[in-house]
Design a protein around this motif. Structure first.
Motif, PDB file in Angstrom:
ATOM      1  N   LEU A  64      -8.698  -0.616  -1.761  1.00  0.00           N
ATOM      2  CA  LEU A  64      -7.777   0.412  -1.266  1.00  0.00           C
ATOM      3  C   LEU A  64      -7.749   1.620  -2.192  1.00  0.00           C
ATOM      4  O   LEU A  64      -7.780   2.770  -1.728  1.00  0.00           O
ATOM      5  CB  LEU A  64      -6.379  -0.188  -1.127  1.00  0.00           C
ATOM      6  CG  LEU A  64      -5.222   0.767  -0.847  1.00  0.00           C
ATOM      7  CD1 LEU A  64      -5.418   1.448   0.500  1.00  0.00           C
ATOM      8  CD2 LEU A  64      -3.893   0.017  -0.876  1.00  0.00           C
TER       9      LEU A  64
ATOM     10  N   VAL B 124     -10.443   4.088   0.123  1.00  0.00           N
ATOM     11  CA  VAL B 124      -9.627   4.883   1.046  1.00  0.00           C
ATOM     12  C   VAL B 124      -9.597   6.363   0.671  1.00  0.00           C
ATOM     13  O   VAL B 124      -9.809   7.231   1.535  1.00  0.00           O
ATOM     14  CB  VAL B 124      -8.207   4.290   1.146  1.00  0.00           C
ATOM     15  CG1 VAL B 124      -7.275   5.240   1.897  1.00  0.00           C
ATOM     16  CG2 VAL B 124      -8.252   2.938   1.854  1.00  0.00           C
TER      17      VAL B 124
ATOM     18  N   THR C  38      -3.554   7.560   6.387  1.00  0.00           N
ATOM     19  CA  THR C  38      -3.389   6.762   5.169  1.00  0.00           C
ATOM     20  C   THR C  38      -2.765   5.408   5.480  1.00  0.00           C
ATOM     21  O   THR C  38      -3.210   4.372   4.953  1.00  0.00           O
ATOM     22  CB  THR C  38      -2.511   7.519   4.156  1.00  0.00           C
ATOM     23  OG1 THR C  38      -3.111   8.790   3.861  1.00  0.00           O
ATOM     24  CG2 THR C  38      -2.360   6.729   2.869  1.00  0.00           C
TER      25      THR C  38
ATOM     26  N   SER D 213      -5.275   3.212   7.110  1.00  0.00           N
ATOM     27  CA  SER D 213      -6.282   2.774   6.141  1.00  0.00           C
ATOM     28  C   SER D 213      -5.729   1.702   5.221  1.00  0.00           C
ATOM     29  O   SER D 213      -6.449   0.767   4.841  1.00  0.00           O
ATOM     30  CB  SER D 213      -6.766   3.977   5.325  1.00  0.00           C
ATOM     31  OG  SER D 213      -7.362   4.950   6.159  1.00  0.00           O
ATOM     32  N   ILE D 214      -4.465   1.809   4.841  1.00  0.00           N
ATOM     33  CA  ILE D 214      -3.833   0.779   4.014  1.00  0.00           C
ATOM     34  C   ILE D 214      -3.804  -0.551   4.765  1.00  0.00           C
ATOM     35  O   ILE D 214      -4.167  -1.603   4.221  1.00  0.00           O
ATOM     36  CB  ILE D 214      -2.414   1.209   3.615  1.00  0.00           C
ATOM     37  CG1 ILE D 214      -2.475   2.366   2.616  1.00  0.00           C
ATOM     38  CG2 ILE D 214      -1.635   0.041   3.017  1.00  0.00           C
ATOM     39  CD1 ILE D 214      -1.120   2.969   2.306  1.00  0.00           C
TER      40      ILE D 214
ATOM     41  N   SER E 280      -7.273  -1.975   4.966  1.00  0.00           N
ATOM     42  CA  SER E 280      -7.759  -2.514   3.690  1.00  0.00           C
ATOM     43  C   SER E 280      -7.193  -3.901   3.427  1.00  0.00           C
ATOM     44  O   SER E 280      -7.912  -4.814   3.003  1.00  0.00           O
ATOM     45  CB  SER E 280      -7.380  -1.562   2.552  1.00  0.00           C
ATOM     46  OG  SER E 280      -8.003  -0.306   2.706  1.00  0.00           O
TER      47      SER E 280
ATOM     48  N   THR F 267       1.875  -5.843   3.137  1.00  0.00           N
ATOM     49  CA  THR F 267       1.318  -4.700   3.863  1.00  0.00           C
ATOM     50  C   THR F 267       2.415  -3.860   4.485  1.00  0.00           C
ATOM     51  O   THR F 267       2.382  -2.616   4.425  1.00  0.00           O
ATOM     52  CB  THR F 267       0.351  -5.190   4.952  1.00  0.00           C
ATOM     53  OG1 THR F 267      -0.662  -6.001   4.362  1.00  0.00           O
ATOM     54  CG2 THR F 267      -0.281  -4.020   5.679  1.00  0.00           C
TER      55      THR F 267
ATOM     56  N   ILE G 185       4.334  -1.809   1.698  1.00  0.00           N
ATOM     57  CA  ILE G 185       3.549  -0.696   1.151  1.00  0.00           C
ATOM     58  C   ILE G 185       3.373   0.405   2.194  1.00  0.00           C
ATOM     59  O   ILE G 185       3.512   1.598   1.887  1.00  0.00           O
ATOM     60  CB  ILE G 185       2.195  -1.202   0.645  1.00  0.00           C
ATOM     61  CG1 ILE G 185       2.403  -2.142  -0.545  1.00  0.00           C
ATOM     62  CG2 ILE G 185       1.295  -0.043   0.245  1.00  0.00           C
ATOM     63  CD1 ILE G 185       1.128  -2.739  -1.094  1.00  0.00           C
ATOM     64  N   ALA G 186       3.084   0.032   3.436  1.00  0.00           N
ATOM     65  CA  ALA G 186       2.928   1.039   4.487  1.00  0.00           C
ATOM     66  C   ALA G 186       4.237   1.778   4.728  1.00  0.00           C
ATOM     67  O   ALA G 186       4.244   3.004   4.941  1.00  0.00           O
ATOM     68  CB  ALA G 186       2.451   0.377   5.780  1.00  0.00           C
TER      69      ALA G 186
END
Length: 302
Positions: A86, A90, A227, A230-231, A234, A286, A289-290
């Motif tokens: 990541l 990314v 972003t 993509s997170i 990943s 996930t 963080i997102a």
């Protein structure tokens, strides 16, 4: 003589009919959503609270599986791989996609439509096919790397070695998704009002100034969305290492990524309960963080 219903009762009846009509439209979606989304999550949480014992079958263990997951070195090894992936892949992928989108939007690129389709085309290739194709090219015995070594008499590093395999996977994912992210950025650039460009031209702003002052702030929302996607992608990394595992068994272990670890636990180790636990832990990480990235992006946009 016919009795007339009160106006309030008539309005109430219309409101109830409208409510049921609304539920009739959203009902099929809610049923499918509950079956394919909520039910699997609920069942996974249920599985994570049990453990299969040698004697007595499944036994309720509460949060013991979660405690084991947070103390599992194999889980954290796989988590370290996706975090490294990541942090490196990314930004490179989004940076290339942004540069391509800006070049297409500038109007100075000859054959813009051709380049746009060409860059987006790899996204249409299934991940399995793309990984097999790149895996063949990475081969030092039968692939492109091996042919170059033989033809030129050189000794290129093995892309599927333990030190380079993560970078090789990153190259595959970047090749696949640059076009997808480029399209997100390009679409956001195309809806910027032309009056902003006219005002910048009157003020004598150059191209770099227009990019910094107009284009990048205007597509900040698209940058945040790309972003976040993509997170999530990943942390869900699975297809590429799973397919390349047969080509690089010494470099890609069964716990190379958390998703691959959960898959191996479930289908190879028959540890369904612990596999569900690993999946839930990764899902929560996930999501957090997102959500943090989304909050920071919205705050900057405001």
């Amino acid at each position: 003589m016919t009795a007339v219903a009160p106006a309030s009762r008539t309005r109430k009846g219309r409101s109830l009919r409208g409510s049921w009509t609304g539920w009739g439209f959203v009902g099929p979606f809610m049923i499918v959503f509950a079956l394919v989304f909520l039910a699997p999550i609920a069942y996974s949480i249920y599985l994570s609270l049990f453990r299969k014992q040698l004697v007595g079958g499944n036994a309720f263990v509460g949060v013991d599986n979660y405690t084991q997951a947070f103390q599992d070195p194999q889980f954290w090894s796989g988590f370290g791989h996706v975090v490294t992936f990541l942090a490196v892949q990314v930004p490179i992928m989004l940076g290339i996609a942004l540069l391509v989108a800006l070049a297409l939007d500038s109007g100075r690129l000859y054959g813009r439509n051709f380049f746009r389709i060409s860059i987006f085309l790899p996204y249409a290739v299934p991940a399995v096919v793309a990984t097999l194709m790149w895996g063949f090219m990475y081969g030092t015995r039968f692939g492109l790397v091996g042919n170059i070594n033989k033809a030129l008499g050189v000794d290129l590093p093995n892309p599927l070695s333990p030190d380079l395999v993560l970078a090789s996977i990153g190259n595959i994912v970047t090749w696949e998704f640059v076009g997808y992210n480029m399209l997100i950025f390009y679409s956001a650039l195309r809806v910027i009002p032309g009056t902003l460009y006219e005002a910048a031209e009157i003020d004598g702003a150059g191209q770099w100034r227009v990019i910094r002052a107009i284009k990048l702030p205007a597509i900040r929302g698209a940058l945040v969305i790309a972003t976040i996607f993509s997170i999530i992608g990943s942390f869900q990394l699975f297809n590429e290492p799973s397919i390349l595992q047969s080509l690089a068994p010494n470099a890609i272990t069964t716990y190379f990524t958390p998703n691959l670890y959960a898959y191996s636990l479930s289908f190879s180790g028959q540890q369904y309960n612990y596999s569900a636990t690993v999946a839930i832990v990764m899902g929560l990480i996930t999501m957090v963080i997102a959500y943090v990235v989304q909050l920071r992006g919205m705050r900057k946009e405001a």
